[in-house]
Design an enzyme around this catalytic site. Structure first.
Site, mmCIF file in Angstrom:
data_model
loop_
_atom_site.group_PDB
_atom_site.id
_atom_site.type_symbol
_atom_site.label_atom_id
_atom_site.label_comp_id
_atom_site.label_asym_id
_atom_site.label_seq_id
_atom_site.Cartn_x
_atom_site.Cartn_y
_atom_site.Cartn_z
ATOM 1 N N TRP A 1 45.058 -24.843 76.216
ATOM 2 C CA TRP A 1 45.674 -25.241 77.485
ATOM 3 C C TRP A 1 46.899 -26.109 77.268
ATOM 4 O O TRP A 1 47.860 -26.031 78.024
ATOM 5 C CB TRP A 1 44.636 -25.929 78.376
ATOM 6 N N ASP B 1 45.968 -33.916 82.264
ATOM 7 C CA ASP B 1 45.195 -32.803 82.793
ATOM 8 C C ASP B 1 43.728 -33.082 82.468
ATOM 9 O O ASP B 1 43.300 -32.954 81.325
ATOM 10 C CB ASP B 1 45.671 -31.493 82.155
ATOM 11 N N LYS C 1 35.096 -26.814 87.430
ATOM 12 C CA LYS C 1 34.333 -27.219 86.246
ATOM 13 C C LYS C 1 33.190 -28.148 86.678
ATOM 14 O O LYS C 1 32.030 -27.792 86.610
ATOM 15 C CB LYS C 1 35.230 -27.946 85.244
#
Length: 368
Positions: free
Chosen positions: A107, A177, A201
């Site tokens: 990511w 993030d 999540k």
């Protein structure tokens, strides 16, 4: 729901498991929200009821994180992927000095590629040479005092690597993030200028992204940004600039109530999550090399446990047997392969025990 249902044994990397009590409340709300008498899928985003939902969700998040008053809490769309661009559009566009970014996994690489479209980026450290099997040590990091901000990903879901400390300089804005560990533990939010996390999540279904942003970041944003990409406009509209994901925000509200009332706050949630992770990590370490962690010990994640099996044949058999045993979501990310168990907030400790038993049983039945 008994422990042998697929919901209870959902180890997916995202969307992930939701608490049983939340699923039951959502089941009712699909037909009719008790306070309103209408389906949650058909309630207007302009209603007073929904405005109250947004306020309460903001208040719950602020209380759970002990968030300073100069933070705005926004419920946006576009996932974390939109934030990969919106952050540098706000903080980097037109700047002379490079922003500091860390390249710690799948990511992070995506984040950096988008930031480079907006301005200069300096990669402070990259895990490419070590195959993204560890995170940087403090002595490997030198942060620029002139950077407009530092960006890093707190938990790399693909590789199963997590920072267990805060990085950077106090005189340079931190942007993080936190998509895969947001509200899984306390995070000292006051050390950051901007935090973002998509919901699917630990905190809800796909469709909403939570952004915590300081007022000075909002007020100093460029004036010529498109409205949808301007934090200022979303603050003014109270997360209702365009039709928001009413359903997803409602579920986030229910999850924050669960964290507050059933779990007892983020300190307790962190203890539960860490015990789950320790149990699973230990089972892999104690398998005499049959299962092998992807990442180094000190950097292993409490959220995602990435590991491999001895060979492709056993791996294929592992996933087939796991499915027959009622487990879901154990396949590794397509970019890495192998196996991965994501043990987000709602994944009960009993489910981890069931997985540990399965790992041990499979190893005995499939010796090398």
């Amino acid at each position: 729901m008994p422990i042998n249902t697929r919901n209870a044994l959902n180890f997916s990397g995202g969307p992930g498991a939701l608490p049983e009590i939340v699923l039951r409340q959502v089941q009712t709300a699909i037909i009719a929200v008790p306070e309103v008498g209408l389906s949650i899928l058909g309630i207007s985003h302009r209603s007073d009821w929904f405005a109250g939902i947004v306020r309460e969700t903001e208040e719950n998040i602020r209380a759970l994180l002990n968030l300073p008053e100069d933070f705005h809490i926004l419920f946006l769309q576009g996932g974390a992927t939109q934030q990969f661009s919106q952050v540098p559009m706000t903080l980097l566009r037109g700047r002379r000095h490079a922003a500091d970014y860390l390249d710690t996994g799948y990511w992070s690489r995506k984040v950096i590629a988008e930031a480079m479209r907006e301005g200069p980026v300096r990669v402070v450290w990259s895990g490419e040479r070590c195959g993204y099997r560890r995170l940087p040590r403090e002595e490997e990091l030198t942060f620029s005092p002139d950077a407009p901000y530092l960006h890093y990903v707190s938990n790399e879901t693909v590789e199963g690597l997590q920072f267990h400390r805060i990085l950077g300089r106090d005189d340079v804005p931190r942007v993080c993030d936190m998509s895969s560990d947001f509200l899984s533990k306390p995070c000292q939010a006051d050390k950051f200028s901007l935090i973002y996390a998509h919901a699917q999540k630990n905190i809800g279904p796909a469709g909403v992204t939570i952004v915590l942003v300081r007022d000075n970041v909002v007020q100093s944003a460029p004036q010529n940004l498109p409205a949808f990409l301007d934090y200022r406009r979303h603050v003014e509209a109270h997360s209702n600039l365009n039709t928001p994901p009413v359903f997803a925000i409602y579920v986030v509200l229910l999850v924050t109530r669960w964290l507050r009332d059933q779990i007892g706050g983020l300190d307790n949630m962190a203890r539960i999550n860490h015990r789950k992770a320790q149990r699973l990590h230990a089972a892999i370490d104690d398998s005499d090399g049959f299962y092998r962690h992807w990442g180094d010990g000190d950097d292993r994640s409490d959220m995602n446990v990435a590991f491999s099996l001895p060979d492709a044949a056993r791996e294929k058999r592992f996933f087939a047997d796991a499915s027959l045993a009622g487990f879901s979501g154990l396949e590794g990310h397509r970019a890495l392969g192998g196996a991965r168990a994501s043990i987000y907030n709602a994944l009960e400790p009993a489910a981890v025990e069931r997985l540990v038993e399965f790992l041990d049983d499979f190893r005995r039945r499939n010796p090398r």
